[in-house]
Design a protein around this motif. Structure first.
Motif, PDB file in Angstrom:
ATOM      1  N   ASP A  36     -39.833  48.586  -8.899  1.00  0.00           N
ATOM      2  CA  ASP A  36     -38.468  47.492  -8.727  1.00  0.00           C
ATOM      3  C   ASP A  36     -37.210  48.428  -9.168  1.00  0.00           C
ATOM      4  OD1 ASP A  36     -40.264  46.608  -7.068  1.00  0.00           O
ATOM      5  OD2 ASP A  36     -41.137  45.420  -8.832  1.00  0.00           O
ATOM      6  N   LEU A  37     -37.422  48.718 -10.384  1.00  0.00           N
ATOM      7  CA  LEU A  37     -36.149  48.997 -11.351  1.00  0.00           C
ATOM      8  C   LEU A  37     -35.625  50.186 -10.856  1.00  0.00           C
ATOM      9  CD1 LEU A  37     -37.668  47.080 -14.573  1.00  0.00           C
ATOM     10  CD2 LEU A  37     -35.924  46.290 -12.986  1.00  0.00           C
ATOM     11  N   ALA A  38     -36.464  50.357 -10.477  1.00  0.00           N
ATOM     12  CA  ALA A  38     -36.346  52.594 -10.175  1.00  0.00           C
ATOM     13  C   ALA A  38     -35.211  52.412  -9.125  1.00  0.00           C
ATOM     14  CB  ALA A  38     -37.123  53.498 -10.153  1.00  0.00           C
ATOM     15  N   ASP A  39     -35.173  51.059  -7.803  1.00  0.00           N
ATOM     16  CA  ASP A  39     -35.158  51.389  -6.636  1.00  0.00           C
ATOM     17  C   ASP A  39     -33.558  50.088  -6.970  1.00  0.00           C
ATOM     18  OD1 ASP A  39     -37.178  51.827  -5.227  1.00  0.00           O
ATOM     19  OD2 ASP A  39     -37.532  50.511  -4.459  1.00  0.00           O
ATOM     20  N   VAL A  40     -33.450  49.673  -7.883  1.00  0.00           N
ATOM     21  CA  VAL A  40     -32.254  49.289  -8.449  1.00  0.00           C
ATOM     22  C   VAL A  40     -31.466  50.606  -8.939  1.00  0.00           C
ATOM     23  CG1 VAL A  40     -31.331  47.983  -9.661  1.00  0.00           C
ATOM     24  CG2 VAL A  40     -33.287  47.244  -8.605  1.00  0.00           C
ATOM     25  N   GLU A  41     -31.744  51.234  -9.644  1.00  0.00           N
ATOM     26  CA  GLU A  41     -30.924  51.788 -10.927  1.00  0.00           C
ATOM     27  C   GLU A  41     -30.699  53.092  -9.919  1.00  0.00           C
ATOM     28  OE1 GLU A  41     -29.327  51.936 -13.900  1.00  0.00           O
ATOM     29  OE2 GLU A  41     -30.684  49.564 -13.504  1.00  0.00           O
ATOM     30  N   GLU A  42     -32.015  53.696  -8.922  1.00  0.00           N
ATOM     31  CA  GLU A  42     -31.119  54.622  -7.914  1.00  0.00           C
ATOM     32  C   GLU A  42     -29.965  53.805  -6.453  1.00  0.00           C
ATOM     33  OE1 GLU A  42     -33.751  56.038  -3.959  1.00  0.00           O
ATOM     34  OE2 GLU A  42     -34.506  56.776  -5.884  1.00  0.00           O
ATOM     35  N   SER A  43     -30.008  52.996  -6.703  1.00  0.00           N
ATOM     36  CA  SER A  43     -29.342  52.261  -5.587  1.00  0.00           C
ATOM     37  C   SER A  43     -27.859  52.401  -6.322  1.00  0.00           C
ATOM     38  CB  SER A  43     -28.939  50.817  -5.184  1.00  0.00           C
ATOM     39  OG  SER A  43     -30.470  50.808  -4.341  1.00  0.00           O
ATOM     40  N   ILE A  44     -27.414  52.428  -8.051  1.00  0.00           N
ATOM     41  CA  ILE A  44     -26.477  52.095  -8.531  1.00  0.00           C
ATOM     42  C   ILE A  44     -26.188  53.734  -8.360  1.00  0.00           C
ATOM     43  CG2 ILE A  44     -25.733  52.100 -10.668  1.00  0.00           C
ATOM     44  CD1 ILE A  44     -26.039  49.379  -9.367  1.00  0.00           C
ATOM     45  N   ASP A  45     -27.100  54.834  -9.165  1.00  0.00           N
ATOM     46  CA  ASP A  45     -26.740  56.026  -8.831  1.00  0.00           C
ATOM     47  C   ASP A  45     -26.070  56.687  -7.259  1.00  0.00           C
ATOM     48  OD1 ASP A  45     -27.374  56.135 -11.568  1.00  0.00           O
ATOM     49  OD2 ASP A  45     -29.437  57.424 -10.977  1.00  0.00           O
ATOM     50  N   ALA A  46     -26.696  55.996  -6.162  1.00  0.00           N
ATOM     51  CA  ALA A  46     -25.598  56.163  -5.065  1.00  0.00           C
ATOM     52  C   ALA A  46     -24.695  55.591  -4.990  1.00  0.00           C
ATOM     53  CB  ALA A  46     -26.751  55.433  -3.919  1.00  0.00           C
ATOM     54  N   ILE A  47     -24.460  53.986  -5.771  1.00  0.00           N
ATOM     55  CA  ILE A  47     -22.704  54.495  -5.598  1.00  0.00           C
ATOM     56  C   ILE A  47     -22.127  55.272  -6.432  1.00  0.00           C
ATOM     57  CG2 ILE A  47     -21.205  52.203  -6.007  1.00  0.00           C
ATOM     58  CD1 ILE A  47     -23.605  50.472  -6.127  1.00  0.00           C
ATOM     59  N   LYS A  48     -22.370  55.244  -7.425  1.00  0.00           N
ATOM     60  CA  LYS A  48     -21.790  56.556  -8.135  1.00  0.00           C
ATOM     61  C   LYS A  48     -21.623  57.349  -7.542  1.00  0.00           C
ATOM     62  CE  LYS A  48     -23.164  54.479 -12.721  1.00  0.00           C
ATOM     63  NZ  LYS A  48     -24.547  55.156 -14.081  1.00  0.00           N
ATOM     64  N   LYS A  49     -22.352  57.904  -7.284  1.00  0.00           N
ATOM     65  CA  LYS A  49     -22.124  58.965  -6.272  1.00  0.00           C
ATOM     66  C   LYS A  49     -21.295  59.299  -5.064  1.00  0.00           C
ATOM     67  CE  LYS A  49     -25.172  62.923  -3.908  1.00  0.00           C
ATOM     68  NZ  LYS A  49     -23.681  63.513  -3.207  1.00  0.00           N
ATOM     69  N   SER A  50     -21.159  58.218  -4.279  1.00  0.00           N
ATOM     70  CA  SER A  50     -20.158  57.777  -3.693  1.00  0.00           C
ATOM     71  C   SER A  50     -18.796  57.820  -4.402  1.00  0.00           C
ATOM     72  CB  SER A  50     -20.890  56.599  -2.443  1.00  0.00           C
ATOM     73  OG  SER A  50     -21.156  56.595  -1.798  1.00  0.00           O
ATOM     74  N   ALA A  51     -18.474  57.536  -5.058  1.00  0.00           N
ATOM     75  CA  ALA A  51     -17.062  57.387  -5.811  1.00  0.00           C
ATOM     76  C   ALA A  51     -16.725  59.055  -6.232  1.00  0.00           C
ATOM     77  CB  ALA A  51     -17.651  56.589  -6.885  1.00  0.00           C
ATOM     78  N   GLU A  52     -18.131  59.006  -7.098  1.00  0.00           N
ATOM     79  CA  GLU A  52     -18.053  60.964  -7.186  1.00  0.00           C
ATOM     80  C   GLU A  52     -17.163  61.796  -5.910  1.00  0.00           C
ATOM     81  OE1 GLU A  52     -20.594  64.171  -9.581  1.00  0.00           O
ATOM     82  OE2 GLU A  52     -21.315  62.535  -9.767  1.00  0.00           O
ATOM     83  N   ASP A  53     -17.852  61.614  -4.678  1.00  0.00           N
ATOM     84  CA  ASP A  53     -18.300  62.619  -3.492  1.00  0.00           C
ATOM     85  C   ASP A  53     -16.536  62.424  -3.150  1.00  0.00           C
ATOM     86  OD1 ASP A  53     -20.886  64.008  -4.271  1.00  0.00           O
ATOM     87  OD2 ASP A  53     -21.116  62.428  -2.202  1.00  0.00           O
ATOM     88  N   GLY A  54     -15.829  61.004  -2.771  1.00  0.00           N
ATOM     89  CA  GLY A  54     -14.586  60.672  -2.639  1.00  0.00           C
ATOM     90  C   GLY A  54     -13.556  61.185  -3.677  1.00  0.00           C
TER      91      GLY A  54
END
Length: 594
Positions: A164-182
Motif C-alpha cells: 500500500d505504501l509503495a503505491d503511495v510513494e510511486e504516485s508521489i514519484d510520478a508527480i515529481k516526474k511530471s514536474a521534472e519532465d515539464g
C-alpha cells in the motif's frame, strides 16, 4: 510498484488525525495531470456531516496546519482537501465527456470556479451555486465516506502494508516526474496544480487516507456473499428488472402542410402517417418489416433536395433493430413488450406526440441473460502514451512479468503474488465479468470460445499492456446482476450504519478558504524547457491521464477499474450531470413522412 517499494518508510502507522490513499482500483498517476479518479461519493451520499469544528484558525497558517474535516481518529487538512478538490476537478473535465461541463453547462476553465454560476442544479435551499460549490460539495462527500471507512479500519485494526505504501510513494514519484519532465520547480509545480501552500506531505497524507478507506471497503465488500438460493429469491421479487426484449422500431411522422391553419390538410397527413405505421404493424416477419421501411425511405428520398445515399439508407435500416432493451415502468412500449402474453412476431403501433406513430415488431419476448460470465486476473502495465519508445518499454515490462510467472509453478496464487508487486490497477481479480463490461480487447480475450482455465497472454488496450490469467467461468449473467445489486444494497446499508456510528465534523469557513483558481486560470510557473511542455491548457487536461469516469470522479471507497466501468456497488456521484446527449428513445431511429 517493484522498485518503488525500496522507497517506502517502514512506519505503516497513519498519523492520528492525518490521512491516507490512492485508489486501489485505478491506474497510477503517470503523466502531467494527476487525477483524483477515486475520491468521490461512494454508492449514494449518505449521512449528515455532524457538528462544526469550533475555534478560530489563523488566516496566516499553512493549508497543512488547518484542519477542515475530521473524525475521531483522522483529520483532513486544507492542504489535503485542496489536493483532493483540484485532482477531482482535472479528472472530471479531462474525461471524454468533459465537454459536458465546458460546452453544455458553460464552465469556463480559464476563470475562477468561485466566480461562475453552476448551471447543473441549485443548492438544497433553492439558491444558485457556483462551480466551486459544486466540486467542493462532491469532494467533501467523498472525503466524508472515506473517513467513515477509515474509522471502521481503526476499529478493526486494518492497516496499510508495504505494498500500500509503495503505491503511495510511486504516485508521489510520478508527480515529481511530471514536474521534472515539464522543467518545473517541484514546489512551484505542486502549488500550480493543487493550490497555493500544498506540499508533498499533504498529498502523501491524502493518498494514504484514500488507500486505507479503499482497503477497508474491499474487506467489507468481500465479506458480503449470497447463495444461489438467495439470489433466486431476490430475482423473483422483481423479475422485470433483470429482463430484456429485442424489437424493430420505426417512427412515421405526418407530413404537415406549411399552413398551420389548414386543419383538413393536417388531418389528412396524420391519417396517411397512421396508415403507414399500421401497414408496418401488419407484417409477419423481420424481413417484411425492413423491406417496407426501405420502400418508404426510397419513396421519400425522391422528395429530398439532397437524397440519401445507399449507405445512408442501409444505416437507417440497421438502426431499426434494438437489442437488450430493459424495462421502464413509465414506458408504453415496455408495458406492451414485457406483457406475459407477448410472443415473437407480435406488433403494435403506439401514438406519439406531434403526428408521430411508432411501429414495433417484437423479435424476442422478455428474457434474462443466461450466458456464463468469466473470472479473470490481470496485471496492468499502465501506458497511455502514444510514444513508440514508451510503448515498447511497457510491452517489454509486461513480457518480463509474464516470463517471471512462467518461471513459477504457474498457479493462480503465483500470479496474484506478482500482481501485488507489478499491477498498476489496484485490483488483480475480476469476477463475474459480463459481456461488454470490459474494453473490447479485454472482453474479446476472456470470451474467446477457446479460452480455458490457466491461459495467459498479453493484451494491449488504451490503458496499457495487460498480462492476463484466465481463472474460469463465473455465475450465470443474470445471477451476477442480481448478486451485484444485493451487494450494493448491503454496502449502502453498511454506509448508513457507519454514518450513524462515526461522527464527522467540518469547518465551513476553512473549506471556503480554498482558492477557486485551477491550473487553467493560474499563471504557469517558469519552465526550463520549451513552451510546449507547459501543463496549462485552454480546454481540458491531456486525455492520456484521465480516469475511467468521464462525468464525475469515482468514489474513493469503491474506485472504478481501468478496464471496467464502475460497478453497481459504486454508482456515479449524484452531483454529476445525467448525460450529455438525449436519452435513447424506445422508438425508431429513422423517420419518414406520410
Amino acid at each position: 510498484m517493484g522498485n518503488a517499494q525500496k522507497k517506502v518508510k517502514k512506519n505503516t502507522e497513519i498519523k492520528k488525525k492525518t490521512v491516507v490513499k490512492k485508489d486501489a482500483d485505478t491506474s497510477k498517476f503517470n503523466a502531467v495531470l494527476i487525477t483524483l479518479a477515486a475520491v468521490l461519493a461512494l454508492a449514494m451520499v449518505i449521512g449528515v456531516i455532524a457538528a462544526v469544528i469550533s475555534g478560530v484558525k489563523s488566516k496566516n497558517a499553512a493549508p497543512g496546519e488547518l484542519v477542515s474535516i475530521e473524525s475521531k481518529h483522522y483529520e483532513v487538512t486544507n492542504g489535503m482537501l485542496s489536493y483532493f478538490l483540484y485532482s477531482d476537478y482535472y479528472s472530471t473535465i479531462g474525461g471524454q465527456n468533459g465537454a459536458i461541463f465546458t460546452y453544455y453547462y458553460g464552465l469556463d476553465v480559464t476563470k475562477s470556479l468561485k466566480n461562475q454560476e453552476c448551471k447543473i442544479n441549485s443548492s438544497s435551499d433553492g439558491q444558485t451555486m457556483t462551480w466551486f460549490d459544486y466540486f467542493l460539495s462532491s469532494t467533501v462527500n467523498g472525503i466524508d465516506n472515506s473517513l467513515l471507512f477509515c474509522e471502521k479500519a481503526y476499529e478493526t485494526g486494518t492497516k496499510l502494508d508495504d505494498h500500500d505504501l509503495a503505491d503511495v510513494e510511486e504516485s508521489i514519484d510520478a508527480i515529481k516526474k511530471s514536474a521534472e519532465d515539464g522543467g518545473y520547480n517541484y514546489e512551484e509545480y505542486l502549488a500550480y496544480m493543487f493550490g497555493e501552500g500544498v506540499v508533498e506531505d499533504d498529498i502523501r497524507d491524502a493518498l494514504k487516507l484514500r488507500t486505507l478507506a479503499n482497503k477497508q471497503y474491499k474487506l467489507d465488500q468481500e465479506a458480503i456473499t449470497y447463495t444461489d438460493e438467495e439470489i433466486e429469491a431476490e430475482y423473483k421479487k422483481d423479475v422485470k428488472k433483470y429482463q430484456y426484449v429485442d424489437y424493430l422500431a420505426y417512427t412515421v411522422s405526418a407530413d404537415y402542410p406549411e399552413d398551420t391553419e389548414d386543419t383538413e390538410g393536417r388531418t389528412a397527413a396524420e391519417e396517411a402517417a397512421k396508415a403507414l405505421a399500421d401497414a408496418l404493424a401488419g407484417v409477419k416477419s423481420e424481413e417484411e418489416f425492413k423491406n417496407l421501411v426501405k420502400e418508404y425511405l426510397e419513396k421519400d428520398n425522391e422528395k429530398l433536395e439532397k437524397p440519401l445515399t445507399d449507405d445512408e439508407i442501409k444505416s437507417k435500416l440497421d438502426a431499426l433493430k434494438v437489442e437488450a432493451s430493459g424495462y421502464s415502468e413509465d414506458s408504453d412500449l415496455s408495458k406492451w413488450a414485457f406483457d406475459d402474453e407477448r410472443n415473437e412476431g407480435d406488433t403494435t403501433v403506439i401514438n406519439g406526440d406531434g403526428g408521430k406513430y411508432n411501429a414495433y415488431f417484437l423479435l424476442k419476448p422478455a428474457y434474462r441473460y443466461e450466458y456464463t460470465t468469466k473470472n479473470v486476473r490481470h496485471i496492468l502495465i499502465s501506458e497511455t502514451s502514444t510514444d513508440e519508445k514508451a510503448l515498447e518499454l511497457s510491452k517489454k515490462k509486461a513480457q518480463d512479468v509474464l516470463d517471471k510467472f512462467n518461471a513459477t509453478s504457474k498457479t493462480e496464487e503465483d500470479f496474484d503474488a506478482l500482481a501485488k508487486e507489478y499491477n498498476d490497477d489496484g485490483s488483480s481479480l475480476y469476477e463475474n465479468v459480463l459481456k461488454g463490461q470490459m474494453v473490447s480487447e479485454f472482453n474479446d480475450w476472456i470470451y474467446d470460445d477457446a479460452r480455458k482455465a490457466g491461459d495467459t497472454d498479453i493484451v494491449k488496450t488504451d490503458y496499457g499492456y495487460h498480462v492476463m490469467y484466465f481463472v474460469g467461468d463465473g455465475k450465470l449473467a443474470w445471477q451476477a446482476q442480481v448478486n451485484s445489486d444485493m451487494v450494493s444494497a448491503a454496502l449502502n446499508a453498511l454506509m448508513e450504519e457507519y454514518a450513524e456510528k462515526y461522527e464527522i465534523n467540518f469547518d465551513r469557513d476553512l473549506l471556503y478558504r480554498l482558492s477557486g483558481f485551477t491550473m487553467y486560470s493560474r499563471t504557469a510557473p517558469a519552465s526550463s524547457k520549451a513552451a510546449d511542455t507547459t501543463p496549462a491548457s485552454d480546454t481540458t487536461p491531456a486525455s492520456d491521464t484521465t480516469p475511467a469516469s468521464d462525468t464525475a470522479s469515482v468514489t474513493d471507497t469503491a474506485p472504478a477499474s481501468d478496464t471496467a466501468p464502475a460497478t453497481d456497488t459504486a454508482p456515479a456521484s449524484d452531483t454529476a450531470p445525467a448525460t450529455d446527449t438525449a436519452p435513447a428513445t424506445d422508438t425508431a431511429e429513422g423517420t419518414t413522412n406520410g
